[in-house]
Design a protein around this motif. Structure first.
Motif, PDB file in Angstrom:
ATOM      1  N   ASP A 220       0.733  -1.236   0.115  1.00 20.00           N
ATOM      2  CA  ASP A 220       0.078  -0.003   0.114  1.00 20.00           C
ATOM      3  C   ASP A 220       0.680   1.254   0.031  1.00 20.00           C
ATOM      4  N   ASN A 221       2.158   1.231   0.196  1.00 22.47           N
ATOM      5  CA  ASN A 221       3.148   2.458   0.424  1.00 22.47           C
ATOM      6  C   ASN A 221       3.798   2.878  -0.665  1.00 22.47           C
ATOM      7  N   LEU A 222       3.554   1.932  -1.992  1.00 20.45           N
ATOM      8  CA  LEU A 222       4.418   2.395  -3.143  1.00 20.45           C
ATOM      9  C   LEU A 222       4.257   3.605  -3.856  1.00 20.45           C
ATOM     10  N   LEU A 223       2.873   4.350  -3.576  1.00 18.46           N
ATOM     11  CA  LEU A 223       2.320   5.496  -4.238  1.00 18.46           C
ATOM     12  C   LEU A 223       2.583   6.669  -3.460  1.00 18.46           C
ATOM     13  N   GLN A 224       3.350   7.368  -4.309  1.00 24.30           N
ATOM     14  CA  GLN A 224       3.804   8.899  -3.523  1.00 24.30           C
ATOM     15  C   GLN A 224       2.951   9.771  -4.567  1.00 24.30           C
ATOM     16  N   LEU A 225       2.157  10.549  -4.118  1.00 15.20           N
ATOM     17  CA  LEU A 225       1.260  11.320  -5.116  1.00 15.20           C
ATOM     18  C   LEU A 225       1.906  12.861  -5.096  1.00 15.20           C
ATOM     19  N   THR A 226       3.019  13.010  -5.557  1.00 12.20           N
ATOM     20  CA  THR A 226       3.685  14.249  -5.600  1.00 12.20           C
ATOM     21  C   THR A 226       3.872  14.615  -6.927  1.00 12.20           C
ATOM     22  N   ASP A 227       3.981  14.052  -8.164  1.00 10.20           N
ATOM     23  CA  ASP A 227       4.169  14.242  -9.268  1.00 10.20           C
ATOM     24  C   ASP A 227       3.178  15.355  -9.938  1.00 10.20           C
ATOM     25  N   GLN A 228       3.434  16.107 -10.677  1.00  7.85           N
ATOM     26  CA  GLN A 228       2.746  17.123 -11.457  1.00  7.85           C
ATOM     27  C   GLN A 228       2.459  16.268 -12.913  1.00  7.85           C
ATOM     28  N   ILE A 229       1.169  16.314 -13.000  1.00  4.44           N
ATOM     29  CA  ILE A 229       0.642  15.348 -14.043  1.00  4.44           C
ATOM     30  C   ILE A 229       0.005  16.152 -14.922  1.00  4.44           C
ATOM     31  N   ASN A 230       0.199  15.989 -16.371  1.00  9.16           N
ATOM     32  CA  ASN A 230      -0.556  16.574 -17.402  1.00  9.16           C
ATOM     33  C   ASN A 230      -1.249  15.330 -18.266  1.00  9.16           C
ATOM     34  N   ILE A 231      -2.435  15.340 -17.991  1.00  7.57           N
ATOM     35  CA  ILE A 231      -3.327  14.241 -18.435  1.00  7.57           C
ATOM     36  C   ILE A 231      -3.253  13.950 -19.826  1.00  7.57           C
ATOM     37  N   ASP A 232      -3.078  15.077 -20.527  1.00  4.94           N
ATOM     38  CA  ASP A 232      -3.088  14.842 -22.003  1.00  4.94           C
ATOM     39  C   ASP A 232      -1.804  14.240 -22.430  1.00  4.94           C
ATOM     40  N   GLU A 233      -0.833  14.890 -21.753  1.00  3.99           N
ATOM     41  CA  GLU A 233       0.425  14.226 -22.414  1.00  3.99           C
ATOM     42  C   GLU A 233       0.651  12.796 -21.833  1.00  3.99           C
ATOM     43  N   ASN A 260      -7.204  21.139 -20.827  1.00  2.00           N
ATOM     44  CA  ASN A 260      -6.123  20.237 -20.279  1.00  2.00           C
ATOM     45  C   ASN A 260      -5.594  20.496 -18.986  1.00  2.00           C
ATOM     46  N   SER A 261      -6.110  19.225 -18.246  1.00  2.00           N
ATOM     47  CA  SER A 261      -5.883  19.486 -16.597  1.00  2.00           C
ATOM     48  C   SER A 261      -4.664  18.789 -16.220  1.00  2.00           C
ATOM     49  N   GLN A 262      -3.993  19.556 -15.166  1.00  3.26           N
ATOM     50  CA  GLN A 262      -3.062  19.326 -14.569  1.00  3.26           C
ATOM     51  C   GLN A 262      -3.314  19.139 -13.050  1.00  3.26           C
ATOM     52  N   PHE A 263      -2.589  18.091 -12.361  1.00  5.81           N
ATOM     53  CA  PHE A 263      -2.710  18.148 -10.955  1.00  5.81           C
ATOM     54  C   PHE A 263      -1.598  17.108 -10.485  1.00  5.81           C
ATOM     55  N   CYS A 366     -17.426   0.886 -21.590  1.00  9.39           N
ATOM     56  CA  CYS A 366     -17.016   2.078 -20.907  1.00  9.39           C
ATOM     57  C   CYS A 366     -16.434   1.807 -19.616  1.00  9.39           C
ATOM     58  N   PHE A 367     -14.997   1.847 -19.419  1.00  5.44           N
ATOM     59  CA  PHE A 367     -14.412   2.055 -18.305  1.00  5.44           C
ATOM     60  C   PHE A 367     -13.917   3.334 -17.801  1.00  5.44           C
ATOM     61  N   CYS A 368     -14.431   3.794 -16.642  1.00  6.47           N
ATOM     62  CA  CYS A 368     -14.521   5.119 -16.276  1.00  6.47           C
ATOM     63  C   CYS A 368     -13.746   5.310 -14.842  1.00  6.47           C
ATOM     64  N   PHE A 369     -12.735   6.178 -14.736  1.00  2.00           N
ATOM     65  CA  PHE A 369     -12.471   6.561 -13.454  1.00  2.00           C
ATOM     66  C   PHE A 369     -12.435   7.988 -13.028  1.00  2.00           C
ATOM     67  N   SER A 370     -12.628   8.333 -11.646  1.00  2.05           N
ATOM     68  CA  SER A 370     -12.682   9.957 -11.390  1.00  2.05           C
ATOM     69  C   SER A 370     -11.785  10.040 -10.288  1.00  2.05           C
ATOM     70  N   ILE A 371     -11.030  11.115 -10.276  1.00  2.00           N
ATOM     71  CA  ILE A 371      -9.999  11.408  -8.912  1.00  2.00           C
ATOM     72  C   ILE A 371     -10.232  12.811  -8.630  1.00  2.00           C
ATOM     73  N   PRO A 372     -10.056  13.134  -7.457  1.00  2.00           N
ATOM     74  CA  PRO A 372      -9.991  14.432  -7.042  1.00  2.00           C
ATOM     75  C   PRO A 372      -8.839  15.102  -7.543  1.00  2.00           C
ATOM     76  N   ILE A 373      -8.880  16.332  -8.220  1.00  2.00           N
ATOM     77  CA  ILE A 373      -7.532  17.090  -8.352  1.00  2.00           C
ATOM     78  C   ILE A 373      -7.169  18.192  -7.670  1.00  2.00           C
ATOM     79  N   GLN A 374      -5.913  18.476  -7.529  1.00  2.00           N
ATOM     80  CA  GLN A 374      -5.490  19.301  -6.838  1.00  2.00           C
ATOM     81  C   GLN A 374      -4.722  20.236  -8.068  1.00  2.00           C
ATOM     82  N   ASN A 375      -5.195  21.409  -8.310  1.00  6.79           N
ATOM     83  CA  ASN A 375      -4.402  22.243  -9.395  1.00  6.79           C
ATOM     84  C   ASN A 375      -2.891  22.309  -8.972  1.00  6.79           C
ATOM     85  N   VAL A 376      -2.203  22.408  -9.993  1.00  8.39           N
ATOM     86  CA  VAL A 376      -0.727  22.476  -9.759  1.00  8.39           C
ATOM     87  C   VAL A 376      -0.397  23.861  -9.689  1.00  8.39           C
TER      88      VAL A 376
END
Length: 376
Positions: A220-233, A260-263, A366-376
């Motif tokens: 459970d501890n492998l994921l660090q949510l610190t990257d700035q992600i551009n979903i389109d890229e 173009n969302s970044q989070f 249709c496979f769908c996922f939603s995640i809360p985003i924090q604007n970078v």
């Protein structure tokens, strides 16, 4: 119905029943005792020498007037006692509801604590207040013991999977290395041997991917949510990686993005999640069809949908489709897979505090996922 309401309803029913009996008895007694006949009967017994007149000596007119007065008195008495009865019932019900709620407070707190327990804090212990009722304290102790046993079991399971995966990696690396050496030394015309070594390397690659996915699922501890992600890229890179597979089936990959969302999140793991969904859509989609990835934002949530046509999923499979090692009943056996891809998608999305779902319409999925985003 909540336990608080059930107990309140039970106590109120008893209160209404008992008080109603007392009310009827009181009203009946009042009607009986405050009647002209009753006064006529008792008046001579209570009369003494100083009494100037008794009821029996009243004229008919005076008797009628006294009867009417008594009737009004009975009516007023009945109205007042019924009003008092209703007030007592209402106040008694409210007080009962509050007292029951206060008594069950410890149980409600225990239930809230249990609801907050997840795989991340499964060993969490509940604080035991000595002021709690004995039954609640014993229930809390039982929960703490169960939680500790589950935590121990989870740790053993994780350690087993981690150790097994690491122990399997070393011989797997040796097999890959020696197979590649054999392949390098093969005669160019030895097609049969080359075919066998290709099959070994292909199986080793899939086994290696399965081990990596098992490691992620077990930890459970492998994921660090610190990257700035551009979903389109991110989707563009996934499309490039899967271009060969899509071309082989003449499937057109297309992306629709309103913004173009970044989070912030885990770039590598979200890429794995999107890749698994798109790869499945290609693998199980019809030839010469399209796989569409749509990106939208709704409020503070990022919504990503992956649609294809040809992936036949049964309605009753929707609840199980994200479980590890689950494979659909109508999946073509020739389709290669280990049943971990969607389970890994679910875990990655849940690690981002998101949700994943699947919907079907005929052969369109249709496979769908939603995640809360924090604007970078």
């Amino acid at each position: 119905m909540s336990l608080q309401k059930q107990i309140t309803l039970l106590v109120s029913s008893l209160l209404v029943g008992m008080s109603l009996i007392m009310l009827l008895f009181s009203v009946s007694g009042a009607n009986k005792n405050f009647s002209l006949e009753r006064l006529t009967h008792i008046a001579p017994e209570m009369a003494d020498s100083s009494t100037e007149a008794t009821v029996s000596e009243l004229t008919p007119k005076e008797g009628n007037e006294l009867g009417a007065t008594l009737a009004k008195a009975r009516k007023a008495f009945s109205s007042k006692i019924i009003l008092v009865w209703l007030i007592v019932i209402i106040i008694g019900t409210i007080i009962t509801y509050k007292l029951v709620g206060k008594s069950l407070g410890s149980l409600v707190n225990l239930q809230k604590t249990m609801l907050n327990v997840s795989t991340r804090n499964i060993g969490k212990q509940i604080d035991i207040n000595q002021k709690q009722p004995q039954e609640v304290k014993e229930l809390s102790l039982s929960f703490n013991e169960m939680s500790a046993r589950l935590d121990e079991s989870f740790i053993k399971q994780k350690n087993f999977v981690n150790n097994a995966a690491h122990e399997l990696k070393t011989p797997l690396a040796v097999i890959i290395t020696y197979t590649q050496l054999l392949q390098m030394n093969l005669n160019e015309n030895d097609y049969e041997s080359k075919k066998m070594t290709d099959a070994i390397l292909s199986s080793c690659d899939k086994f290696s991917i399965t081990l990596e996915q098992l490691l992620i699922l077990a930890n459970d501890n492998l994921l660090q949510l610190t990257d700035q992600i551009n979903i389109d890229e991110l989707i563009h890179d996934v499309f490039i990686g899967l271009k060969t597979q899509a071309t082989e089936k003449q499937i057109h990959l297309q992306k629709k993005s309103a913004k173009n969302s970044q989070f912030k999140g885990n770039q590598a793991m979200l890429a794995v999640a999107v890749k698994n969904l798109v790869e499945n859509a290609i693998k199980y989609g019809d030839e010469e069809s399209s796989v569409t990835v749509t990106v939208n934002t709704f409020g503070k949530n990022l919504i990503v949908e992956v649609r294809n046509n040809g992936q036949e999923i049964l309605e009753e499979e929707l609840e199980s489709i994200f479980e590890p090692f689950y494979r659909g009943k109508k999946i073509n056996n020739q389709a290669i897979g280990n049943g971990l891809g969607l389970a890994l998608v679910k875990k990655i999305i849940q690690s981002h505090s998101g949700e994943v779902s699947c919907s079907i319409q005929s052969k369109a999925a249709c496979f769908c996922f939603s995640i809360p985003i924090q604007n970078v």
